[in-house]
Design a protein around this motif. Structure first.
Motif, mmCIF file in Angstrom:
data_model
loop_
_atom_site.group_PDB
_atom_site.id
_atom_site.type_symbol
_atom_site.label_atom_id
_atom_site.label_comp_id
_atom_site.label_asym_id
_atom_site.label_seq_id
_atom_site.Cartn_x
_atom_site.Cartn_y
_atom_site.Cartn_z
ATOM 1 N N LEU A 45 0.807 -1.218 0.000
ATOM 2 C CA LEU A 45 0.000 0.000 0.000
ATOM 3 C C LEU A 45 0.844 1.273 0.000
ATOM 4 O O LEU A 45 0.321 2.364 0.196
ATOM 5 C CB LEU A 45 -0.946 -0.020 1.206
ATOM 6 N N GLN A 46 2.142 1.134 -0.232
ATOM 7 C CA GLN A 46 3.056 2.265 -0.136
ATOM 8 C C GLN A 46 2.807 3.338 -1.186
ATOM 9 O O GLN A 46 3.184 4.481 -0.999
ATOM 10 C CB GLN A 46 4.510 1.785 -0.197
ATOM 11 N N ARG A 47 2.153 3.023 -2.267
ATOM 12 C CA ARG A 47 1.919 4.022 -3.312
ATOM 13 C C ARG A 47 0.744 4.946 -2.995
ATOM 14 O O ARG A 47 0.645 6.037 -3.553
ATOM 15 C CB ARG A 47 1.717 3.336 -4.654
ATOM 16 N N THR A 48 -0.144 4.506 -2.110
ATOM 17 C CA THR A 48 -1.327 5.317 -1.815
ATOM 18 C C THR A 48 -1.456 5.707 -0.350
ATOM 19 O O THR A 48 -2.318 6.510 -0.008
ATOM 20 C CB THR A 48 -2.619 4.581 -2.222
ATOM 21 N N CYS A 49 -0.624 5.152 0.502
ATOM 22 C CA CYS A 49 -0.786 5.395 1.946
ATOM 23 C C CYS A 49 0.579 5.474 2.618
ATOM 24 O O CYS A 49 1.514 4.777 2.215
ATOM 25 C CB CYS A 49 -1.611 4.257 2.550
ATOM 26 N N ARG A 50 0.659 6.320 3.629
ATOM 27 C CA ARG A 50 1.898 6.411 4.408
ATOM 28 C C ARG A 50 1.637 6.422 5.907
ATOM 29 O O ARG A 50 2.556 6.524 6.702
ATOM 30 C CB ARG A 50 2.682 7.655 4.024
ATOM 31 N N LYS A 107 7.155 7.177 -1.536
ATOM 32 C CA LYS A 107 7.774 8.446 -1.912
ATOM 33 C C LYS A 107 7.686 9.502 -0.816
ATOM 34 O O LYS A 107 8.281 10.560 -0.920
ATOM 35 C CB LYS A 107 7.129 8.969 -3.195
ATOM 36 N N ARG A 108 6.927 9.218 0.230
ATOM 37 C CA ARG A 108 6.790 10.159 1.344
ATOM 38 C C ARG A 108 7.230 9.469 2.628
ATOM 39 O O ARG A 108 7.237 8.251 2.710
ATOM 40 C CB ARG A 108 5.341 10.631 1.462
ATOM 41 N N LYS A 109 7.553 10.259 3.611
ATOM 42 C CA LYS A 109 7.978 9.680 4.892
ATOM 43 C C LYS A 109 6.785 8.999 5.574
ATOM 44 O O LYS A 109 5.767 9.648 5.814
ATOM 45 C CB LYS A 109 8.536 10.774 5.796
ATOM 46 N N PRO A 110 6.913 7.712 5.887
ATOM 47 C CA PRO A 110 5.820 7.038 6.589
ATOM 48 C C PRO A 110 5.602 7.643 7.974
ATOM 49 O O PRO A 110 6.543 8.110 8.617
ATOM 50 C CB PRO A 110 6.299 5.592 6.716
ATOM 51 N N GLU A 111 4.350 7.645 8.412
ATOM 52 C CA GLU A 111 4.015 8.105 9.754
ATOM 53 C C GLU A 111 3.336 6.946 10.482
ATOM 54 O O GLU A 111 2.267 6.493 10.081
ATOM 55 C CB GLU A 111 3.074 9.298 9.712
ATOM 56 N N ILE A 112 3.993 6.490 11.526
ATOM 57 C CA ILE A 112 3.504 5.356 12.311
ATOM 58 C C ILE A 112 3.148 5.866 13.700
ATOM 59 O O ILE A 112 3.963 6.519 14.350
ATOM 60 C CB ILE A 112 4.584 4.249 12.439
ATOM 61 N N ARG A 113 1.930 5.573 14.144
ATOM 62 C CA ARG A 113 1.475 6.007 15.474
ATOM 63 C C ARG A 113 1.055 4.800 16.298
ATOM 64 O O ARG A 113 0.481 3.852 15.770
ATOM 65 C CB ARG A 113 0.305 6.959 15.353
ATOM 66 N N TYR A 114 1.345 4.894 17.590
ATOM 67 C CA TYR A 114 0.983 3.849 18.542
ATOM 68 C C TYR A 114 0.112 4.474 19.614
ATOM 69 O O TYR A 114 0.540 5.400 20.297
ATOM 70 C CB TYR A 114 2.234 3.260 19.196
ATOM 71 N N LEU A 115 -1.101 3.987 19.762
ATOM 72 C CA LEU A 115 -1.976 4.498 20.809
ATOM 73 C C LEU A 115 -1.818 3.618 22.045
ATOM 74 O O LEU A 115 -1.971 2.403 21.959
ATOM 75 C CB LEU A 115 -3.428 4.513 20.341
ATOM 76 N N PHE A 116 -1.489 4.255 23.168
ATOM 77 C CA PHE A 116 -1.318 3.503 24.407
ATOM 78 C C PHE A 116 -1.619 4.421 25.567
ATOM 79 O O PHE A 116 -1.594 5.647 25.442
ATOM 80 C CB PHE A 116 0.096 2.932 24.521
ATOM 81 N N TYR A 117 -1.944 3.795 26.683
ATOM 82 C CA TYR A 117 -2.196 4.557 27.904
ATOM 83 C C TYR A 117 -0.870 4.754 28.639
ATOM 84 O O TYR A 117 -0.232 3.776 29.015
ATOM 85 C CB TYR A 117 -3.183 3.825 28.809
ATOM 86 N N PRO A 118 -0.443 6.003 28.839
ATOM 87 C CA PRO A 118 0.802 6.242 29.579
ATOM 88 C C PRO A 118 0.693 5.704 31.007
ATOM 89 O O PRO A 118 -0.392 5.627 31.573
ATOM 90 C CB PRO A 118 0.943 7.759 29.587
ATOM 91 N N ASP A 119 1.826 5.329 31.542
ATOM 92 C CA ASP A 119 1.907 4.823 32.914
ATOM 93 C C ASP A 119 0.983 3.633 33.128
ATOM 94 O O ASP A 119 0.335 3.506 34.170
ATOM 95 C CB ASP A 119 1.593 5.938 33.929
ATOM 96 N N SER A 120 0.912 2.785 32.124
ATOM 97 C CA SER A 120 0.093 1.579 32.208
ATOM 98 C C SER A 120 0.944 0.411 31.694
ATOM 99 O O SER A 120 2.046 0.618 31.185
ATOM 100 C CB SER A 120 -1.154 1.723 31.348
#
Length: 167
Positions: free
Chosen positions: A101-106, A133-146
């Motif tokens: 999916l690198q051509r349509t999503c990052r 072609k663009r810098k991927p953006e990876i996010r992790y959702l988590f509860y801090p101090d857990s």
């Protein structure tokens, strides 16, 4: 006591609210952006679908990938995601392999963290690969101090070790 504890829980899931806020924020600035959102659990997948349906801007602008789909169904979902007005692929680990999916999503968002860093790498690899072609953006959702915070730190540590070992 359990019923009392359940009543004390928030009516909405803070992670899903954070996901929606992030998606809306990005789409305001970049209306053509797309997201892959991974979850470990079908219950979370269903909750995400419900939240997307309730959102005026996102209703009908997502596709779902889960286990048990045929090859043809997977290809149709991928095609819908890559073309048209679809903004999000909401998925279990079913989308962590076999999709380019690198051509349509990052953008990748992890609702929960897998215990195995290789699974995380597989998920990220849907967009972080040759042809992006663009810098991927990876996010992790988590509860801090857990416990999730500890899991994320362990996964990052293992991934850093794996990266060093390759060099």
């Amino acid at each position: 006591q359990i019923k009392k504890m359940l009543r004390a829980l928030p009516e909405t899931d803070p992670k899903i609210e954070t996901l929606l806020a992030h998606v809306h924020d990005v789409l305001k600035r970049e209306p053509q952006e797309k997201f892959i959102v991974f979850t470990e659990y079908l219950d979370t997948l269903n909750a995400m679908v419900s939240a997307f349906e309730k959102s005026k801007d996102l209703s009908g602008k997502y596709v779902i990938m889960r286990g048990g789909l045929t090859g043809r169904q997977r290809r149709n979902i991928q095609e819908k995601f890559e073309t048209g007005e679809i903004r999000a692929l909401l998925s279990t680990d079913a989308a962590s392999e076999g999709l380019n999916l690198q051509r349509t999503c990052r953008r990748v968002v992890h609702m929960e963290l897998p215990w195995n860093p290789n699974r995380m790498e597989q998920r990220n690899g849907r967009v972080d690969r040759y042809g992006q072609k663009r810098k991927p953006e990876i996010r992790y959702l988590f509860y801090p101090d857990s416990p999730e915070d500890d899991v994320l730190n362990r996964i990052i540590s293992k991934m850093e070790t794996m990266e060093k070992d390759r060099i």
